[in-house]
Design a protein around this motif. Structure first.
Motif, PDB file in Angstrom:
ATOM      1  N   HIS A   9       0.810  -1.226   0.000  1.00  0.00           N
ATOM      2  CA  HIS A   9       0.000   0.000   0.000  1.00  0.00           C
ATOM      3  C   HIS A   9       0.845   1.279   0.000  1.00  0.00           C
ATOM      4  O   HIS A   9       0.284   2.378   0.102  1.00  0.00           O
ATOM      5  CB  HIS A   9      -0.965   0.024   1.179  1.00  0.00           C
ATOM      6  CG  HIS A   9      -1.771  -1.229   1.327  1.00  0.00           C
ATOM      7  ND1 HIS A   9      -2.588  -1.689   0.326  1.00  0.00           N
ATOM      8  CD2 HIS A   9      -1.842  -2.135   2.341  1.00  0.00           C
ATOM      9  CE1 HIS A   9      -3.162  -2.822   0.728  1.00  0.00           C
ATOM     10  NE2 HIS A   9      -2.721  -3.117   1.931  1.00  0.00           N
ATOM     11  N   ARG A  54      -0.470  -5.987 -10.811  1.00  0.00           N
ATOM     12  CA  ARG A  54      -1.915  -6.101 -10.610  1.00  0.00           C
ATOM     13  C   ARG A  54      -2.235  -7.238  -9.637  1.00  0.00           C
ATOM     14  O   ARG A  54      -3.142  -7.105  -8.796  1.00  0.00           O
ATOM     15  CB  ARG A  54      -2.621  -6.301 -11.949  1.00  0.00           C
ATOM     16  CG  ARG A  54      -2.527  -5.073 -12.852  1.00  0.00           C
ATOM     17  CD  ARG A  54      -3.327  -5.219 -14.132  1.00  0.00           C
ATOM     18  NE  ARG A  54      -3.071  -4.110 -15.044  1.00  0.00           N
ATOM     19  CZ  ARG A  54      -3.589  -2.891 -14.923  1.00  0.00           C
ATOM     20  NH1 ARG A  54      -4.418  -2.632 -13.921  1.00  0.00           N
ATOM     21  NH2 ARG A  54      -3.300  -1.937 -15.792  1.00  0.00           N
ATOM     22  N   LYS A  55      -1.491  -8.319  -9.738  1.00  0.00           N
ATOM     23  CA  LYS A  55      -1.685  -9.444  -8.810  1.00  0.00           C
ATOM     24  C   LYS A  55      -1.412  -9.012  -7.378  1.00  0.00           C
ATOM     25  O   LYS A  55      -2.093  -9.443  -6.439  1.00  0.00           O
ATOM     26  CB  LYS A  55      -0.760 -10.593  -9.207  1.00  0.00           C
ATOM     27  CG  LYS A  55      -0.790 -11.792  -8.273  1.00  0.00           C
ATOM     28  CD  LYS A  55       0.209 -12.836  -8.754  1.00  0.00           C
ATOM     29  CE  LYS A  55       0.280 -14.009  -7.789  1.00  0.00           C
ATOM     30  NZ  LYS A  55       1.302 -15.004  -8.238  1.00  0.00           N
ATOM     31  N   GLN A  56      -0.419  -8.154  -7.202  1.00  0.00           N
ATOM     32  CA  GLN A  56      -0.036  -7.703  -5.867  1.00  0.00           C
ATOM     33  C   GLN A  56      -0.837  -6.471  -5.414  1.00  0.00           C
ATOM     34  O   GLN A  56      -0.575  -5.933  -4.335  1.00  0.00           O
ATOM     35  CB  GLN A  56       1.455  -7.357  -5.851  1.00  0.00           C
ATOM     36  CG  GLN A  56       2.381  -8.504  -6.193  1.00  0.00           C
ATOM     37  CD  GLN A  56       2.407  -9.578  -5.130  1.00  0.00           C
ATOM     38  OE1 GLN A  56       2.105  -9.316  -3.969  1.00  0.00           O
ATOM     39  NE2 GLN A  56       2.759 -10.792  -5.514  1.00  0.00           N
ATOM     40  N   ASP A  57      -1.786  -6.034  -6.238  1.00  0.00           N
ATOM     41  CA  ASP A  57      -2.609  -4.854  -5.921  1.00  0.00           C
ATOM     42  C   ASP A  57      -1.767  -3.592  -5.729  1.00  0.00           C
ATOM     43  O   ASP A  57      -2.095  -2.716  -4.917  1.00  0.00           O
ATOM     44  CB  ASP A  57      -3.469  -5.100  -4.670  1.00  0.00           C
ATOM     45  CG  ASP A  57      -4.565  -6.129  -4.916  1.00  0.00           C
ATOM     46  OD1 ASP A  57      -5.094  -6.154  -6.036  1.00  0.00           O
ATOM     47  OD2 ASP A  57      -4.871  -6.903  -3.984  1.00  0.00           O
ATOM     48  N   PRO A  59      -0.788  -0.078  -6.984  1.00  0.00           N
ATOM     49  CA  PRO A  59      -1.439   0.905  -7.860  1.00  0.00           C
ATOM     50  C   PRO A  59      -0.557   1.266  -9.052  1.00  0.00           C
ATOM     51  O   PRO A  59       0.666   1.383  -8.926  1.00  0.00           O
ATOM     52  CB  PRO A  59      -1.676   2.107  -6.948  1.00  0.00           C
ATOM     53  CG  PRO A  59      -0.742   1.927  -5.803  1.00  0.00           C
ATOM     54  CD  PRO A  59      -0.560   0.459  -5.632  1.00  0.00           C
TER      55      PRO A  59
END
Length: 207
Positions: A9, A54-57, A59
């Motif tokens: 994040h 994208r797999k790891q979210d 951004p």
């Protein structure tokens, strides 16, 4: 350089200038970067990065160059040499195929498209820093085109702004191997915190 960890994040992927003119056969610049692009496996590595982030979210921020349109740079006191080249060939022309996203690297719902940059830095005179800070981003991964111009300038600016910067040496290209060498062996180590291959980055993200 030591192995880098990427805090959840707080890490963002900056994809710079994924236009048809750069990445697609028939693009105005593609033939000039094609030898280096094929040597490093550029398109496959960009595909791998897209899947993994994208797999790891993580951004994704699209960092686009100004799309040329009539009137750009005319009457300017001192346009840069690169801006004069854009003016000459109408690079990334707005409303034309060359100025559209490569079909495999187009924004998807949830991605962020920042303001277009007029020069080489994705930060200068855009909202990139604001958008990153509003999402609490501290680490940026920079990939796209070109290694020794927009990638280097955007990444160097990021380090000056206090971000942790990762360059992906085989997820970019340049007009020749000398420019690639300068970007990753001479200039990159003066500002980047990590300079890695796609596979090395994916392994670290997975960990």
């Amino acid at each position: 350089m030591s192995v880098t960890t990427y805090p959840a994040h707080r890490t963002a992927y900056l994809l710079v200038d994924p236009y048809n003119d750069f990445l697609s056969e028939g693009g105005k610049v593609y033939s000039h970067i094609e030898p280096v692009a094929k040597e490093v496996g550029l398109l496959d590595n960009l595909r791998k990065l897209d899947r993994e982030v994208r797999k790891q979210d993580i951004p994704i921020f699209f960092v686009p160059h100004r799309r040329w349109e009539p009137g750009d740079y005319e009457g300017w006191d001192h346009p840069t040499p690169n801006q004069m080249k854009v003016l000459k060939v109408h690079l990334f022309e707005r409303g034309q195929w060359g100025g559209e996203w490569h079909s495999e690297f187009a924004p998807k719902p949830g991605d962020t498209i920042v303001q277009e940059h007029w020069g080489s830095s994705g930060f200068a005179n855009t909202d990139l820093d604001l958008r990153l800070k509003q999402k609490g981003i501290t680490h940026v991964i920079v990939a796209g085109l070109l290694a020794n111009t927009c990638i280097e300038c955007t990444a160097r600016y990021a380090s000056e702004m206090g971000y942790h910067v990762t360059l992906v040496r085989d997820a970019t290209a340049a007009f020749n191997s000398e420019m690639m060498h300068a970007a990753h062996e001479l200039n990159g180590p003066t500002f980047a915190h990590a300079i890695v291959t796609t596979n090395e980055l994916v392994a670290n993200l997975g960990a």
